[in-house]
Design a protein around this motif. Sequence first.
Motif, PDB file in Angstrom:
ATOM      1  N   HIS A  85       0.837  -1.211   0.000  1.00  0.00           N
ATOM      2  CA  HIS A  85       0.000   0.000   0.000  1.00  0.00           C
ATOM      3  C   HIS A  85       0.866   1.254   0.000  1.00  0.00           C
ATOM      4  N   SER A 105       2.734   1.784  -3.304  1.00  0.00           N
ATOM      5  CA  SER A 105       1.822   2.164  -4.388  1.00  0.00           C
ATOM      6  C   SER A 105       1.404   3.623  -4.289  1.00  0.00           C
ATOM      7  N   ASN A 106       1.176   4.092  -3.064  1.00  0.00           N
ATOM      8  CA  ASN A 106       0.652   5.443  -2.871  1.00  0.00           C
ATOM      9  C   ASN A 106       1.719   6.478  -2.538  1.00  0.00           C
ATOM     10  N   ASP A 157      -7.882  -2.560   5.170  1.00  0.00           N
ATOM     11  CA  ASP A 157      -8.117  -2.504   3.733  1.00  0.00           C
ATOM     12  C   ASP A 157      -7.444  -1.236   3.220  1.00  0.00           C
ATOM     13  N   GLU A 158      -7.409  -1.049   1.928  1.00  0.00           N
ATOM     14  CA  GLU A 158      -6.710   0.086   1.324  1.00  0.00           C
ATOM     15  C   GLU A 158      -7.245   1.417   1.840  1.00  0.00           C
ATOM     16  N   ASN A 159      -8.564   1.570   1.893  1.00  0.00           N
ATOM     17  CA  ASN A 159      -9.146   2.845   2.297  1.00  0.00           C
ATOM     18  C   ASN A 159      -8.869   3.155   3.766  1.00  0.00           C
ATOM     19  N   TYR A 200      -5.208   4.156   4.082  1.00  0.00           N
ATOM     20  CA  TYR A 200      -4.967   5.476   3.503  1.00  0.00           C
ATOM     21  C   TYR A 200      -5.479   6.574   4.431  1.00  0.00           C
TER      22      TYR A 200
END
Length: 207
Positions: A21, A24-25, A108-110, A113
Amino acid sequence: MVLRVLIVEDEVIIARFIEHHLRSNYPELELSICVTKEEVLEELPLFKPNLVLCDIELQEDIDGIDLMKIMRKDNDFAVLFITSYQSKHIMNRAFELAPENYIIKPLDENRLYAGIQPSLKRLQREEQNSKKYIPPVISQLSPQELQVIKLIAKRLTTKQIAQQLFLSPYTVKNTRHKICRKLNLEEENNALLAWVIQHQDFICEDQ
């Protein structure tokens, strides 16, 4: 300076998920993973992270909260806890360390983030602001004096500085004397060189 993030998670799959994660971000980050207490004790002082993402429930003799408390005694870093614990007692123990955030599993991703983004933005702002700061005494130096200390920072001798700036060695030596007076330094025992090394982060080409 690139921000460094240390992931402390004893479940390798979850650690790799967090790492993926972040890569990627935030491709500009430097990342490291520790899965045991011993790895944290060894890696954290060397890696010197700006932010530690730490799981509370570690398969160790101490949990992540106590481990971060130990590591903060001699290291300066922000901490963000990631855990499946939802009890108020555990949360209150974690909050004693003034963490950046407290993210509840499952991840999870959200959720990641939303939990990490504010911390990274704050750290990036602080880093940018620190770069803008110039010690007052440096701002008092003339352009020629700044050129000289930049070259001193590169370990050039008086003769080499004179050649590069197309000045006489006498002029460079005189400029060094002026700088020492402005900085209230003794002109012996390489005091100027020591001062320049100490402040070389602020002595950059764009000043």
